[in-house]
Design a protein around this motif. Structure first.
Motif, PDB file in Angstrom:
ATOM      1  N   ASP A 122       7.717  -5.263  12.270  1.00 25.04           N
ATOM      2  CA  ASP A 122       7.589  -6.686  12.504  1.00 25.04           C
ATOM      3  C   ASP A 122       6.115  -6.988  12.734  1.00 25.04           C
ATOM      4  O   ASP A 122       5.285  -6.075  12.756  1.00 25.04           O
ATOM      5  N   PHE A 123       5.789  -8.277  12.910  1.00 24.73           N
ATOM      6  CA  PHE A 123       4.379  -8.667  12.839  1.00 24.73           C
ATOM      7  C   PHE A 123       3.739  -8.967  14.187  1.00 24.73           C
ATOM      8  O   PHE A 123       2.528  -9.092  14.267  1.00 24.73           O
ATOM      9  N   ALA A 124       4.525  -9.096  15.266  1.00 23.37           N
ATOM     10  CA  ALA A 124       3.967  -9.496  16.554  1.00 23.37           C
ATOM     11  C   ALA A 124       4.375  -8.507  17.626  1.00 23.37           C
ATOM     12  O   ALA A 124       5.495  -8.007  17.646  1.00 23.37           O
ATOM     13  N   MET A 125       3.452  -8.245  18.553  1.00 20.18           N
ATOM     14  CA  MET A 125       3.691  -7.242  19.577  1.00 20.18           C
ATOM     15  C   MET A 125       4.872  -7.598  20.459  1.00 20.18           C
ATOM     16  O   MET A 125       5.655  -6.726  20.840  1.00 20.18           O
ATOM     17  N   ASP A 126       5.027  -8.881  20.816  1.00 17.89           N
ATOM     18  CA  ASP A 126       6.140  -9.249  21.679  1.00 17.89           C
ATOM     19  C   ASP A 126       7.473  -9.063  20.962  1.00 17.89           C
ATOM     20  O   ASP A 126       8.482  -8.706  21.585  1.00 17.89           O
ATOM     21  N   ARG A 127       7.469  -9.277  19.662  1.00 19.28           N
ATOM     22  CA  ARG A 127       8.695  -9.059  18.892  1.00 19.28           C
ATOM     23  C   ARG A 127       9.023  -7.559  18.800  1.00 19.28           C
ATOM     24  O   ARG A 127      10.176  -7.161  18.857  1.00 19.28           O
ATOM     25  N   ILE A 128       7.986  -6.733  18.658  1.00 19.60           N
ATOM     26  CA  ILE A 128       8.196  -5.290  18.640  1.00 19.60           C
ATOM     27  C   ILE A 128       8.758  -4.826  19.977  1.00 19.60           C
ATOM     28  O   ILE A 128       9.648  -3.964  20.039  1.00 19.60           O
TER      29      ILE A 128
ATOM     30  N   ASN B 218      16.476   7.489  15.843  1.00 24.24           N
ATOM     31  CA  ASN B 218      16.034   7.772  14.468  1.00 24.24           C
ATOM     32  C   ASN B 218      15.180   6.660  13.878  1.00 24.24           C
ATOM     33  O   ASN B 218      15.090   6.511  12.655  1.00 24.24           O
ATOM     34  N   VAL B 219      14.526   5.869  14.741  1.00 28.63           N
ATOM     35  CA  VAL B 219      13.728   4.732  14.281  1.00 28.63           C
ATOM     36  C   VAL B 219      12.284   4.873  14.757  1.00 28.63           C
ATOM     37  O   VAL B 219      12.027   5.184  15.925  1.00 28.63           O
ATOM     38  N   THR B 220      11.356   4.632  13.842  1.00 25.16           N
ATOM     39  CA  THR B 220       9.941   4.459  14.168  1.00 25.16           C
ATOM     40  C   THR B 220       9.588   3.006  13.923  1.00 25.16           C
ATOM     41  O   THR B 220       9.955   2.438  12.883  1.00 25.16           O
ATOM     42  N   THR B 221       8.910   2.373  14.878  1.00 22.99           N
ATOM     43  CA  THR B 221       8.528   0.972  14.745  1.00 22.99           C
ATOM     44  C   THR B 221       7.070   0.854  14.318  1.00 22.99           C
ATOM     45  O   THR B 221       6.236   1.704  14.647  1.00 22.99           O
ATOM     46  N   SER B 222       6.768  -0.208  13.588  1.00 19.02           N
ATOM     47  CA  SER B 222       5.391  -0.479  13.164  1.00 19.02           C
ATOM     48  C   SER B 222       5.137  -1.967  13.241  1.00 19.02           C
ATOM     49  O   SER B 222       6.069  -2.779  13.170  1.00 19.02           O
ATOM     50  N   ARG B 223       3.865  -2.328  13.373  1.00 22.13           N
ATOM     51  CA  ARG B 223       3.472  -3.738  13.472  1.00 22.13           C
ATOM     52  C   ARG B 223       2.519  -4.057  12.331  1.00 22.13           C
ATOM     53  O   ARG B 223       1.345  -3.692  12.350  1.00 22.13           O
ATOM     54  N   CYS B 224       3.046  -4.719  11.310  1.00 27.87           N
ATOM     55  CA  CYS B 224       2.266  -5.063  10.114  1.00 27.87           C
ATOM     56  C   CYS B 224       2.754  -6.397   9.574  1.00 27.87           C
ATOM     57  O   CYS B 224       3.892  -6.800   9.809  1.00 27.87           O
ATOM     58  N   ASP B 225       1.884  -7.031   8.809  1.00 30.81           N
ATOM     59  CA  ASP B 225       2.329  -8.114   7.945  1.00 30.81           C
ATOM     60  C   ASP B 225       3.176  -7.472   6.849  1.00 30.81           C
ATOM     61  O   ASP B 225       2.680  -6.675   6.057  1.00 30.81           O
ATOM     62  N   GLY B 226       4.468  -7.796   6.822  1.00 32.45           N
ATOM     63  CA  GLY B 226       5.363  -7.137   5.885  1.00 32.45           C
ATOM     64  C   GLY B 226       4.941  -7.291   4.439  1.00 32.45           C
ATOM     65  O   GLY B 226       5.154  -6.396   3.621  1.00 32.45           O
ATOM     66  N   GLY B 227       4.313  -8.414   4.095  1.00 31.24           N
ATOM     67  CA  GLY B 227       3.880  -8.619   2.719  1.00 31.24           C
ATOM     68  C   GLY B 227       2.750  -7.705   2.310  1.00 31.24           C
ATOM     69  O   GLY B 227       2.483  -7.536   1.111  1.00 31.24           O
ATOM     70  N   ASN B 228       2.069  -7.100   3.290  1.00 31.99           N
ATOM     71  CA  ASN B 228       0.979  -6.163   3.021  1.00 31.99           C
ATOM     72  C   ASN B 228       1.282  -4.781   3.575  1.00 31.99           C
ATOM     73  O   ASN B 228       0.358  -4.016   3.873  1.00 31.99           O
ATOM     74  N   TYR B 229       2.540  -4.439   3.715  1.00 23.70           N
ATOM     75  CA  TYR B 229       2.919  -3.139   4.265  1.00 23.70           C
ATOM     76  C   TYR B 229       2.329  -2.027   3.392  1.00 23.70           C
ATOM     77  O   TYR B 229       2.410  -2.081   2.168  1.00 23.70           O
ATOM     78  N   PRO B 230       1.723  -1.002   3.999  1.00 17.54           N
ATOM     79  CA  PRO B 230       1.002  -0.006   3.202  1.00 17.54           C
ATOM     80  C   PRO B 230       1.916   0.831   2.316  1.00 17.54           C
ATOM     81  O   PRO B 230       2.960   1.319   2.757  1.00 17.54           O
ATOM     82  N   ALA B 231       1.502   0.990   1.082  1.00 20.06           N
ATOM     83  CA  ALA B 231       2.277   1.801   0.138  1.00 20.06           C
ATOM     84  C   ALA B 231       2.336   3.259   0.573  1.00 20.06           C
ATOM     85  O   ALA B 231       3.232   4.003   0.155  1.00 20.06           O
ATOM     86  N   ALA B 232       1.404   3.676   1.440  1.00 19.23           N
ATOM     87  CA  ALA B 232       1.403   5.059   1.925  1.00 19.23           C
ATOM     88  C   ALA B 232       2.665   5.407   2.696  1.00 19.23           C
ATOM     89  O   ALA B 232       2.959   6.582   2.922  1.00 19.23           O
TER      90      ALA B 232
END
Length: 501
Positions: A159-165, A179-193
């Protein structure tokens, strides 16, 4: 991330049928073509929506919340068209505050609108798949995905905001998801890596028109301008999902809005961009779900003719199922399409000193099987240790906000099992366990009040930290002092449970 996962904090007056009809008038031409009963549609939006919960599989079955609710005098009924969902879904009266009850604190159930549970069914999940939830907060669908995979393997929740995470992680912790890892990114620019993924869910931010039964104040904000603004972001999210999906994999795109600009038009644009490398699958056999009425996607909107196969999308109209509104499109990436390389894995390390913490904790609570043999115990911060599924292999990029469940705080003296750790490991504990059977004792513990348990309750406990249980289910951690007083360590941030009844 659609608003169907959330609950309003304060009631708002329900708009009149005339006001709703005016705000939604642009959808009137659809009635008689792809859906019937305009008056029934408007009337349904004037009625409050029932509360839906699902039981946490592996921790209890659906009969447990139903029996507890019945004892409280709260009627509940199974949702027949969610019989294949990971946990048993129960419909409760409108306005029922599930989060204010002990069984919710204990992670036995989660509140999530019934129709909001359908996108995860459409993913067609199987253990061993690698899954991305691109717009994950507040986490209901993420938890569904994780538990459908048996709480094993690798799920990434973004998700994109720390409070939402933080809200997302709180729900995962309460439900014992590892079994979940969380990340904070703009989903439209999520890294292809990070890719590729066998399944990608895009529960896109939207204008939320389908949540009007819970959020009537939205009526003043509705209109095509808002939908047009949302559509650009939605296309970027779906475009990114296609890139991250493994060839032959599946993408589910969903919203909780009626607007074609955010639904069929977004899907049509991405299908056209992919030029045959992506196909729309007919929505799963919704007709086979008992008591469920699904509507087709639209193929003509304001003079624009869309591909005929867009009728295979699913539209859920509130009056058809006494639900919120929803849209779901199921997409499959061509097996011969280009794919991404496998990602570099994130190292989840446990040094000798940290291993000793795990051994000491297991000994204190009489946990027979070594913790490090059950989970990937690892350190992410100086605060303490996390637990992940043994086969959880998150990517090194994007940088994670967290992997697994924070279970043991080691930067304090004495170190402390977290509440989430107690809920997860409590069923295995054979020592330092204290049962609070009376409702008054249970509620006092949840309100962080000091208790004085009876000698019979403390007979199997020495002084120090104990796991507190109620009716056999762990609630959290407390300190039993030599004086006989029990000091609650129930976390303040879980204060929604302090009104337990």
């Amino acid at each position: 991330m659609s608003s169907a996962d959330t609950h309003p904090s304060t009631p708002t007056p329900v708009p009149s049928p005339a006001a709703l009809a005016e705000a939604l008038a642009r959808y009137r031409p659809l009635f008689g073509q792809v859906v019937d009963e305009w008056d029934g549609f408007i009337d349904s939006l004037c009625r409050p929506l029932g509360t839906c919960i699902w039981s946490r599989p592996g921790r209890c079955d659906g009969a447990v919340p139903a029996a507890v609710l019945a004892a409280q005098g709260v009627p509940s009924a199974p949702v027949p068209w969610l019989a294949d969902a990971p946990g048993t879904a129960l419909m409760l009266p409108p306005g029922f505050k599930a989060g204010q009850h002990w069984w919710y604190c204990a992670g036995l159930a989660h509140a999530q609108e019934a129709v909001s549970q359908l996108p995860v069914l459409a993913l067609d999940l199987c253990p061993g798949q690698r899954v991305l939830d691109l717009c994950a907060a507040p986490g209901g669908k993420t938890a569904q995905i994780a538990l459908a995979l048996g709480n094993r393997g690798t799920v990434l929740a973004n998700d994109f905001a720390m409070d939402r995470i933080a809200a997302l992680q709180g729900n995962l912790d309460r439900l014992g998801v590892v079994n979940v890892t969380t990340s904070r990114c703009d989903g439209g620019n999520y890294p292809a890596a990070a890719g590729p993924f066998d399944r990608v869910l895009v529960d896109a931010p939207c204008s939320s028109e389908g949540t009007l039964r819970r959020n009537p104040g939205l009526v003043a904000k509705l209109g095509p301008e808002r939908s047009t603004r949302m559509a650009g972001r939605q296309r970027a999210l779906l475009r990114k999902a296609v890139q991250l999906c493994r060839p032959g994999g599946r993408i589910v795109y969903s919203t909780c809005t009626f607007a074609p600009e955010e639904n069929e038009l977004v899907v049509a644009d991405i299908l056209a961009e992919q030029d045959g490398r992506l196909k729309l699958l007919p929505a799963p056999a919704w007709a086979d779900l008992p008591g469920f009425v699904g509507g087709p996607g639209i193929t003509l909107w304001q003079g624009r003719t869309l591909p005929a196969d867009l009728a295979g999308c699913l539209r859920v109209w509130p009056h058809a199922n006494d639900s919120g509104g929803f849209f779901i499109a199921v997409l499959e990436k061509e097996a011969a399409a280009p794919g991404l390389p496998e990602p570099e894995p994130l190292a989840l390390a446990l040094d000798d000193e940290d291993a000793e913490w795990c051994i000491g904790l297991a000994a204190h609570y009489g946990i027979a099987e070594p913790i490090a043999a059950q989970f990937r115990a690892h350190r992410q911060t100086r605060r303490g240790l996390h637990l992940a599924a043994r086969d959880h292999v998150p990517p090194a990029a994007p940088r994670p906000e967290g992997s697994g469940l924070f279970f043991h705080r080691t930067n304090i003296r004495p170190p402390k099992l977290t509440t989430a750790g107690a809920l997860l490991l409590g069923p295995q504990a054979t020592r330092q366990v204290l049962d609070l059977d009376a409702a008054a004792e249970r509620d006092a513990y949840l309100r962080r009040q000091t208790l004085r348990p009876t000698p019979a309750q403390t007979a199997a406990c020495g002084s120090g930290q104990v796991i507190v249980r109620h009716r056999g289910y762990a609630l959290g951690v407390a300190v039993l002092h030599r004086s006989g007083e029990l000091e609650s360590l129930f976390p303040r941030k879980w204060s929604g449970c302090t009104a337990a009844v």
